[in-house]
Enzyme design. Structure first.
Site, short mmCIF file in Angstrom:
data_model
loop_
_atom_site.label_atom_id
_atom_site.label_comp_id
_atom_site.label_asym_id
_atom_site.label_seq_id
_atom_site.Cartn_x
_atom_site.Cartn_y
_atom_site.Cartn_z
CD GLN A 113 -3.00 0.88 2.31
OE1 GLN A 113 -3.14 -0.22 2.84
NE2 GLN A 113 -3.75 1.92 2.63
CB SER A 166 2.59 -4.47 4.12
OG SER A 166 1.40 -4.41 4.87
CG LEU A 167 -1.34 -5.41 -0.76
CD1 LEU A 167 -2.59 -6.24 -0.53
CD2 LEU A 167 -1.65 -4.12 -1.50
NE ARG A 224 -3.19 -7.49 4.69
CZ ARG A 224 -2.42 -6.42 4.53
NH1 ARG A 224 -2.77 -5.51 3.62
NH2 ARG A 224 -1.32 -6.26 5.24
CG HIS A 260 1.96 -3.17 9.57
ND1 HIS A 260 1.74 -4.51 9.35
CD2 HIS A 260 1.95 -2.59 8.34
CE1 HIS A 260 1.63 -4.74 8.06
NE2 HIS A 260 1.73 -3.59 7.42
CD GLN A 308 1.04 -8.64 6.32
OE1 GLN A 308 -0.11 -8.26 6.30
NE2 GLN A 308 1.74 -8.90 5.23
#
Length: 322
Positions: free
Chosen positions: A18, A102-103, A127, A211, A260
């Protein structure tokens, strides 16, 4: 997707997350490549949104929404791989390892054969929605601390916990670390970081505290979805955000994806391990050049090729992409 093991390769495929989105991304792919358009149309149908229109015309504010940009970036990366393969470029996707920011982990898991595209798309859509809802229900923010190492940042985070929730979100480089949490706690951590000698503390324009524990509601919504998803053992070495290490057990991968959303992204440790294990070049399939910039911060001697549109794909296939 290309997921055959190629242990002799010196390449890693690393996928963006992202923040890489921009209006106009992948438009020439889904405008001229039916295989790319099919992926975007499938995502649009699953989302109930015109993803092609949002990527083409925006506005940027709408594309930036977490529930829009996450599937958009994921599909853009997957479409890039499909178009490269379709035009005979599978050899350019041969890799020693894969990971995602991440993503981007979901893109990496499809690439390495651990997840089916359709299953990953379902999770990514859920998500994005869950994280968007978490952002709207909490008052969170993030900041990037430059010039302090991880131990020092952990110290300031612990000291600032008196003001509220704050956590280490992203370890992007040895001295570029992002913190996340409640606004007052993030501000206090920034002040303490400067007292400890941080070169800069940069507030980030984000919708929420990614996060960090403020994403707990998103974790709760994702857990039952991820518990049902079929995960295979990766056919290419896969490195996970939550541990910064190689993970091959499907249940360990599942656990990492659940953790995560609230856990630190250990990106710099992943890059260092990949380089130590023989990675000499990186391919970044998808929008932006965030991954390329982070690789340079860890080792300027490792070139990264960022590829998304038709021009960069053609240059990759012709061997002229730098």
């Amino acid at each position: 997707m290309s997921n055959s093991p190629h242990t002799d390769s010196v390449r890693a495929l690393l996928f963006p997350g992202q923040g890489a989105q921009f209006v106009g991304m992948a438009t020439d792919l889904f405008g001229s490549e039916p295989v790319a358009r099919e992926l975007f149309e499938l995502a649009s149908d699953r989302m109930g949104k015109d993803l092609i229109g949002l990527c083409t015309d925006g506005p940027q504010e709408a594309l930036n929404a977490t529930d829009i940009c996450q599937p958009a970036i994921f599909v853009a990366s997957m479409a890039t791989l499909r178009v490269i393969e379709l035009h005979g470029g599978s050899n350019h996707l041969e890799s020693r390892a894969t990971a995602g920011l991440s993503l981007g982990e979901y893109s990496a898991l499809v690439h390495c054969g651990a997840l089916r595209f359709e299953d990953a798309l379902e999770v990514v859509i859920a998500r994005g929605r869950a994280m968007q809802e978490a952002c709207e229900s909490t008052e969170g923010t993030m900041a990037s601390i430059l010039g302090l190492d991880l131990e020092a940042v952990r110290e300031v985070v612990a000291e600032a916990a008196t003001a509220g929730v704050v956590a280490v979100a992203n370890v992007n480089a040895a001295t570029q670390i992002v913190i996340s949490g409640e606004k007052a706690a993030v501000a206090l951590a920034g002040e303490k970081a400067q007292e400890k000698g941080a070169r800069r503390v940069i507030p980030l324009e984000v919708a929420g505290a990614y996060h960090s524990p403020l994403m707990a509601s998103a974790t709760d919504k994702l857990r039952p979805i991820l518990s049902e998803v079929e995960i295979q053992e990766p056919k290419i070495p896969f490195y996970a955000n939550v541990s910064g290490a190689r993970v091959s057990d499907p249940e360990e991968i599942r656990s990492g994806l659940i953790q995560q959303v609230e856990s630190s992204v250990l990106w710099e440790p992943i890059l260092r391990q990949l380089i130590a294990e023989g990675v000499e070049e990186v391919l970044e399939p998808g929008p932006g050049k965030v991954v390329a910039g982070l690789v340079r911060q860890v080792d300027r001697g490792v070139p990264t090729k960022s590829v998304l549109g038709k021009e960069s794909i053609e240059e990759l296939l012709e061997g002229t992409l730098s």
